[in-house]
Every structure is written in C-alpha cells, then in structure tokens.
Design a protein around this motif. Sequence first.
Motif, mmCIF file in Angstrom:
data_model
loop_
_atom_site.group_PDB
_atom_site.id
_atom_site.type_symbol
_atom_site.label_atom_id
_atom_site.label_comp_id
_atom_site.label_asym_id
_atom_site.label_seq_id
_atom_site.Cartn_x
_atom_site.Cartn_y
_atom_site.Cartn_z
ATOM 1 N N LEU A 79 0.815 -1.217 0.000
ATOM 2 C CA LEU A 79 0.000 0.000 0.000
ATOM 3 C C LEU A 79 0.844 1.260 0.000
ATOM 4 C CD1 LEU A 79 -2.784 -0.967 2.577
ATOM 5 C CD2 LEU A 79 -2.957 -0.913 0.086
ATOM 6 N N LEU A 80 2.074 1.172 0.485
ATOM 7 C CA LEU A 80 2.932 2.341 0.625
ATOM 8 C C LEU A 80 4.305 2.015 0.037
ATOM 9 C CD1 LEU A 80 3.140 5.223 1.865
ATOM 10 C CD2 LEU A 80 3.993 4.130 3.953
ATOM 11 N N LYS A 88 2.075 11.201 -4.164
ATOM 12 C CA LYS A 88 1.325 10.096 -4.770
ATOM 13 C C LYS A 88 0.133 9.733 -3.895
ATOM 14 C CE LYS A 88 1.722 5.221 -6.107
ATOM 15 N NZ LYS A 88 2.631 4.046 -6.277
ATOM 16 N N TYR A 89 0.291 9.852 -2.611
ATOM 17 C CA TYR A 89 -0.768 9.492 -1.664
ATOM 18 C C TYR A 89 -1.452 10.719 -1.066
ATOM 19 C CZ TYR A 89 2.278 5.442 -2.004
ATOM 20 O OH TYR A 89 3.060 4.419 -2.484
ATOM 21 N N TRP A 90 -0.749 11.844 -1.098
ATOM 22 C CA TRP A 90 -1.195 13.045 -0.369
ATOM 23 C C TRP A 90 -0.905 14.248 -1.269
ATOM 24 C CZ3 TRP A 90 1.352 14.107 5.083
ATOM 25 C CH2 TRP A 90 0.699 15.167 5.723
ATOM 26 N N VAL A 103 8.695 9.365 0.209
ATOM 27 C CA VAL A 103 8.147 8.881 1.480
ATOM 28 C C VAL A 103 9.277 8.544 2.448
ATOM 29 C CG1 VAL A 103 6.828 7.028 2.575
ATOM 30 C CG2 VAL A 103 6.002 8.046 0.438
ATOM 31 N N LEU A 161 -0.438 9.393 6.261
ATOM 32 C CA LEU A 161 -0.145 8.367 5.262
ATOM 33 C C LEU A 161 -0.995 7.117 5.486
ATOM 34 C CD1 LEU A 161 3.730 8.696 4.901
ATOM 35 C CD2 LEU A 161 2.001 9.234 3.160
ATOM 36 N N CYS A 162 -1.265 6.798 6.738
ATOM 37 C CA CYS A 162 -2.160 5.671 7.018
ATOM 38 C C CYS A 162 -3.577 5.956 6.538
ATOM 39 C CB CYS A 162 -2.171 5.370 8.515
ATOM 40 S SG CYS A 162 -0.685 4.548 9.114
ATOM 41 N N ARG A 164 -4.502 7.965 4.198
ATOM 42 C CA ARG A 164 -4.544 8.069 2.748
ATOM 43 C C ARG A 164 -4.407 6.716 2.053
ATOM 44 N NH1 ARG A 164 -4.990 13.489 0.476
ATOM 45 N NH2 ARG A 164 -5.154 14.807 2.335
ATOM 46 N N THR A 165 -3.636 5.816 2.623
ATOM 47 C CA THR A 165 -3.362 4.545 1.944
ATOM 48 C C THR A 165 -4.257 3.403 2.408
ATOM 49 O OG1 THR A 165 -1.622 4.012 3.545
ATOM 50 C CG2 THR A 165 -0.948 5.142 1.526
#
Length: 369
Positions: A79-80, A88-90, A103, A161-162, A164-165
């Motif tokens: 996932l990360l 990419k995630y945020w 990251v 990050l948690c 978002r992913t």
Amino acid sequence: MQTSQGFVAPGFENVLELFESFLAGDPTYSAQLAAYRNGSQVVRLAGGPDMDQQTITGAYSCSKGVAAMVIALLVQDGLLDLDAPVTKYWPEFGVHGKDRLLVRQALSHQAGLMGVEGGFALDEFTTADAAARLAAARPSWQPGRQFGYHALTIGIIMEELCRRTAGESLQTIYERRIRTPLGIDFFLGLPAELEPRYRDVLYTAEAEGPWVDPLSLEGLNSNAPVSTIMELPNIRSVRSAGMSAAGGVGSAEGLARLYAAATTGIDGTGAFLSPQTLDLMSQEQVWGLDRSSGLDNAFAVVFMKPHPSRDFGSHRAFGHEGANAALGFADPAYGLGFGYVPRRAEDGRTPGKAHQLAAAVRRSAAVSS
C-alpha cells in the motif's frame, strides 16, 4: 539477594547483576527491563519503590518506533512505496517545493516540517486538520537536503499516510493487527478501563533557562501547548488519543515483545514482518549533525539507528529512545527484542542505564549463541 521482581534466563545473570546494582545505588530508581531472544523471553525485571510488573507509564518517542511497525505493514502490504513521492498518496503536500520529497525522506526527518507557526493544539495532533496545516506549510530547508528531528510532526505525517493509503487511523491498524492479536502491553490510545495501571512519569522540572524563540527550529520542534514535552503522556487526553510521535504508554515487556514479534516471532509463531520489509525499514537513511539540536543522530525509516552517541545495538539494530530514556529496539544480529522503561526520567544516549543494560543483554546473547 535479588530485590527486583522477575527473572533472567540462565546465561543472563550479568543483566540481573547490573540491574540490581542500579537499584542498590539509588533508592529512588524504579524501572522495568525485558528482553526476548529468538522468540523466548530471557529477561523480565521490575524494581524500585515506584514500579512493578503491572505498571504502565509514558515512553515518549518510543511511540515512534511502535507506530513505525504500522508503516512497515503498509509497506509489506504494497500500500505504501517508500520510493514514491509523498504526493502520490497526499497530493496537497506538494507545495512550497515539497512535491519531489520521497516517502522514505519524509519518514527520516528530511522534510523540513518541524512545526507550524502558532503551533498545534493538543487535541489537534492526531487529526486530519493537523495534517492539512502541515501539508500547506513552507519547509525550513530544501526538502531532502538535510535532516532535523521532527519530534512531534513525524507522527502527523505517519498518521496521514495511514489514512490516505489504508483508509484507517494508524492507531486503529495498530490495535487490530498488532497489539490485540499479539498481546502487546503497549498502547497507542490507552483505554479508560486500563487507567488504574497508569503511573505518571516522574521528572524534575528544568530551571528556567534562556528564552526559546517560538519561531526558531527548536521552538517549532516543540510547539505543543505544554510547559515541557515531559508533560505529554501524563495528560489523559494525550494518552487516550495515542499520538504516534510521543503519546504511547506501556511497559518494557510490551516494547520487548513487540520488537521480538516483528523480527523473530514469539510463542512459536513467525515474525509479522518479512526479512525484505525489515531490510527496507531498518536501512540507515541519514547520519550526522541534526539540524534541530546540533547533536549527532542517525535514522532509518522512522526508527533510530545505533551510532557512538546512541550505542544501543549492533549495526543491524533499529528502535527508538524516549525523552525519559525509555528504549525499545530489535537487534536481528542477536535475535533480540528489548524494552526498558524507567519511572523517573533519566539520562539517555550512551552511557545511560538503558544502553548499559542493552550492552549486557547483547553480551549474554553473544556468549550463549
């Protein structure tokens, strides 16, 4: 005669002797010590007037190492990606030159986001609102070019990050996938029913020193509305929310068991992190003079790495120390999971008591291998 509670396995008697010497040398000294080797517990001790085996208390930045286990699971699950840009995630993060920050760089204190002007409210740290404020902030240096310990904000980055992913809070993932199934006596969010076990961290208030500019790097790095960061876990709302940078509470047994479960497995089960994930998470990313403190520091992805001034393990070790000198780490070279939690704040780094005990445990492990 042993005055502490607990036991050491055969071959670890020198660890007991050292722990007992600390108790004999200071009538106010109270602490817990635990270690696992190759999945089996070899040390579990508690002693002093203010600590027993059931006590849980604050461990400050040891919380970062605990939270990093959740990040490791997200990496392991695919996932990360540590080599992807944070955006990419945020996507909102990519302003003021932060668009190319990876990251792995953000999670090794290279973002230049040590705080925000005006600071964060205590009940804001674990929220998406704090993450939005941090994402909009201008970094204090060109991201990825140097590092400085993000004492509180690295928790905000991990937690966002948690969200978002994985679509869940870091604390929820930790509770569901790690703490509950593995019986880990360390909490990122202490339930009300366990409050009777909690004992405040004891510390000596520092004499009033020079004025700290709230807009300096030092000021930004501690911009929570408390008189000292030492207050944090002693505030019920902080330990209830379980802020992943500094709000975790638990026991030495909890820290040791967590690091053992991640690396060697416990109770006959396999490790919950693969060798590949451990390699990714524990590889040193930065070392040198910390932009914030001017002291030497070394970091992997979130985790601290050993170096001469923080000599807690072999070159393969990784973990995290807390402001009160609590310490949790894994040392794959010796098959160790280690936890140390004092009741009264003491000197950390080398040659603090935690590091002396860590050396004694490693020495015993080396002799008995």
